[in-house]
Design a protein around this motif. Structure first.
Motif, short mmCIF file in Angstrom:
data_model
loop_
_atom_site.label_atom_id
_atom_site.label_comp_id
_atom_site.label_asym_id
_atom_site.label_seq_id
_atom_site.Cartn_x
_atom_site.Cartn_y
_atom_site.Cartn_z
N UNK A 32 1.46 0.80 -11.95
CA UNK A 32 2.05 0.61 -10.62
C UNK A 32 1.46 -0.60 -9.91
N UNK A 33 0.26 -1.01 -10.31
CA UNK A 33 -0.41 -2.15 -9.64
C UNK A 33 -0.12 -3.48 -10.29
N UNK A 34 0.45 -3.47 -11.51
CA UNK A 34 0.54 -4.69 -12.30
C UNK A 34 1.22 -5.84 -11.54
N UNK B 199 0.83 -1.21 0.00
CA UNK B 199 0.00 0.00 0.00
C UNK B 199 0.86 1.26 0.00
N UNK B 200 1.98 1.21 0.74
CA UNK B 200 2.85 2.39 0.80
C UNK B 200 3.47 2.68 -0.56
N UNK C 288 -3.26 4.92 0.52
CA UNK C 288 -2.49 5.77 1.43
C UNK C 288 -1.23 5.03 1.86
N UNK C 289 -0.42 5.68 2.67
CA UNK C 289 0.85 5.06 3.08
C UNK C 289 0.63 3.82 3.94
N UNK C 290 -0.58 3.70 4.51
CA UNK C 290 -0.81 2.56 5.39
C UNK C 290 -2.04 1.74 5.02
N UNK C 291 -2.75 2.14 3.96
CA UNK C 291 -3.96 1.40 3.59
C UNK C 291 -4.72 2.09 2.49
N UNK C 292 -6.00 2.34 2.74
CA UNK C 292 -6.86 2.92 1.70
C UNK C 292 -7.79 3.98 2.29
N UNK C 293 -8.20 4.90 1.42
CA UNK C 293 -9.17 5.92 1.78
C UNK C 293 -10.00 6.20 0.53
N UNK C 294 -10.60 7.39 0.44
CA UNK C 294 -11.44 7.71 -0.70
C UNK C 294 -12.91 7.54 -0.37
#
Length: 648
Positions: A312-314, A215-216, A247-253
């Motif tokens: 970046x996710x591949x 995630x980071x 986010x640097x530690x997980x997810x938001x949005x």
């Protein structure tokens, strides 16, 4: 004039101060920070998404906790009222995706400026750097059977020892979110000291921490139009579609914030499944993969996958699929393709926790609403004590809904003079069948008493005119309900005469045609229309002495009216009266047909599904078959005087 002290200079507090000052009260606002609206400045990333322009039904769908408690507050000051409030005071408004409303300037400071300027204009005394240490009360002994208060407010005690006397105290100190803005839970302490229950509180509309270290590496990456599903022990906790941010530690949005708003207490330990290609079915996705691998047979999968997901996710998607990133398109097997399809449709994160109050948009939990009057925001335990805003056990999803809660509850809490007027207003409800002479008597009684006569029939005719203008047929129930909900009907009084407005146009002279009458008869049975008109009628009766006639006034519209009369007459007498009315207008009418029409109308009115015609249990029956108009009028006045005398 009451001495009103507002504790808290945030959204709810400033709106409460404005509202109370508008009602002619002497208002003092106390704020412990060095400036007003400190939290407003950081909402919406500094742009201030100050409300949501959705319709009423969608608004309440977005209120997570205790939405019914907000009905009166929202009715008194809606999202439309909020937008008009700011626009009318020099702040242009724009509406963006998701009906989110912002200042055109994109400056949150404009919202605070409008409220600050309005308080200054209305003479509100604002005291900054002024911390409250407690609320002072005195014992209270009620004089009425319905009094539930055991104490009454007397003043506010400041941290340096000063006491500010008050007749009414409005606590609008915010919750626990963003403590750097001064939201440190003071209001909960004040409420508990006054005997109120404060429910369990937790951060809401907050980011989530995930176990996966990648995630980071994806921090700042936004995924748009993805599907999300939170699963725990094979149970789906929450599903949504929209935007997600790493986010640097997980997810938001937005989708994550909404999930924490709905089921925050159960998300820790759950799995977040992200569908990266929600627009494609499993078969369509497989076909897409075949095309991509065939066209890029010599390319590595990490390169090919860049056409399907952010590059970046591949590697991380491939890792979850159990496939090496260096595998080439021509080397992909059917089993590998199935694994990759599953990873794209269920990219998985393990949720380890929620962010804290320092980043939470709002606080879930608060002062229990069962101990607060929803029509006034006043405590049921302490007279003169009111609450507004995030302090209450009410919260909504992201998108401007929580600020609207602040505006609505703050505005209602400040309507002190208006609510006192409501308590003194007299409502007279006259029901009865068609042709009983209700309108004639109601007008005469209102004139003699100096009250306002509310022509409810004109309201339904106005809706009918709108339906006719839109070309809607009388038997199209669904279209009638939809159009009825969107029609904007308002009432004005000119020289004591009621005027009905349709979207601001005075249509009083256009609604008395036979065509409009027929449509009104057909459409008035629609539940959506009857509910809408009932709300408008109740609003008119809220602070005015009114005489209102109809078929469900005493049973549905004004069930708490001080005087209720069921006016009736035999079918024969009503038919004869109707024939004479027609003759006076130069219209020939057949008595037998008129009598038959009245009987049929009685049956329809008494057997309709919503709010049927019936006599309220506490209504006085007045049969006018053998009475003249003057005799009926005199009888009505006697009934009203007797009823009102008995209630004193």
């Amino acid at each position: 004039m009451s001495r009103v002290v507002v504790i808290g200079g945030g959204a709810a507090g400033m709106m409460a101060a404005v509202s109370a000052a508008e009602c002619g009260n002497r208002v003092t606002l106390l704020e412990k920070n060095e400036k007003l609206g400190k939290k407003i400045y950081i909402t919406g990333k500094g742009r201030c998404n100050f409300t949501n322009a959705c319709d009423r039904e969608e608004f309440f769908d977005k209120i997570v906790t205790n939405p019914r408690f907000l009905y009166s507050a929202f009715h008194t000051f809606s999202n439309e009222d909020a937008m008009a409030f700011f626009e009318n005071r020099g702040m242009p408004v724009k509406v963006e995706r998701g009906n989110r409303a912002f200042p055109v300037s994109d400056h949150a400071s404009d919202v605070t400026k409008v409220l600050s300027d309005e308080m200054k204009r209305l003479g509100v005394t604002v005291r900054l750097r002024c911390e409250v240490s407690g609320i002072e009360t005195v014992p209270y002994r009620g004089t009425g059977k319905k009094d539930t208060w055991n104490a009454a407010v007397s003043g506010v005690r400041l941290s340096h020892g000063e006491t500010v006397p008050a007749d009414v105290i409005i606590v609008a100190t915010g919750g626990l979110s963003y403590p750097s803005t001064g939201s440190t839970g003071d209001g909960y302490r004040f409420a508990e000291k006054a005997g109120h229950t404060v429910t369990k509180r937790s951060p809401s509309l907050v980011s989530l921490s995930a176990q996966e270290p990648f995630c980071s590496e994806l921090m700042g990456l936004t995924l748009r139009n993805v599907g999300v599903r939170f699963v725990k022990q094979d149970e789906t906790l929450y599903e949504d579609f929209g935007e997600l941010l790493f986010t640097h530690k997980g997810v938001s949005g937005p989708v994550v914030l909404s999930a924490t708003g709905k089921v925050s207490g159960r998300l820790t330990g759950s799995r977040l499944l992200i569908n990266l290609k929600p627009a494609l079915s499993e078969e369509q996705l497989d076909a897409r993969l075949v095309r991509e691998f065939t066209g890029g047979a010599s390319k590595q999968l990490r390169t090919i996958l860049g056409a399907l997901v952010p590059s970046a996710m591949a590697d991380f998607v491939l890792k979850q699929a159990g496939i090496e990133p260096t595998v080439r398109g021509a080397e992909v097997t059917r089993q590998m393709r199935a694994s990759l399809s599953s990873a794209l449709r269920n990219f998985t994160l393990t949720i380890t926790g929620l962010g804290g109050y320092q980043e939470a948009v709002v606080t879930k939990g608060g002062v229990a609403v069962t101990e607060i009057n929803p029509k006034t925001m006043e405590s049921k335990l302490v007279r003169g004590l009111r609450f507004a805003g995030e302090l209450l056990d009410v919260d909504g999803l992201t998108g401007g809904f929580n600020l609207q809660i602040a505006w609505s509850t703050g505005y209602l809490a400040g309507r002190i003079k208006e609510q006192e007027a409501k308590a003194m207003s007299i409502n007279i409800a006259i029901d009865g069948p068609a042709g009983a002479g209700k309108s004639t008597i109601a007008k005469a009684v209102a004139k003699r008493l100096g009250y306002i006569y509310v022509d409810t029939g004109a309201m339904y005719r106005t809706i009918a005119l709108y339906l006719l203008r839109k070309g809607i047929k009388a038997d199209d129930t669904e279209a009638i309900g939809k159009a009825g909900r969107e029609a904007e009907v308002s009432i004005d009084y000119v020289n004591g005469e009621q005027q009905v407005l349709l979207f601001g146009e005075n249509v009083s002279g256009l609604i008395r045609t036979e065509e409009v009458g027929n449509m009104a008869s057909a459409s008035s049975v629609n539940k959506d229309i009857r509910d809408k008109m009932a709300d408008l009628q109740r609003e008119l009766a809220r602070t005015k002495n009114v005489v209102m006639d109809g078929r469900d006034i005493g049973t549905n519209v004004l069930p708490n009216a001080q005087v209720k009369v069921y006016l009736t007459a035999s079918v024969e007498v009503r038919a004869m009266r109707r024939v004479k009315e027609y003759e006076q207008k130069g219209i020939r009418a057949d008595y037998e047909q008129v009598a038959k029409d009245i009987e049929e109308r009685d049956y329809r009115d008494m057997h309709r599904e919503h709010a049927p015609l019936c006599r309220a249990g506490d209504a006085v029956l007045l049969d006018t078959s053998d009475m003249t108009i003057e005799e009926v009028e005199d009888a009505m006045i006697r009934i009203i005087e007797e009823k009102l005398s008995a209630k004193q």
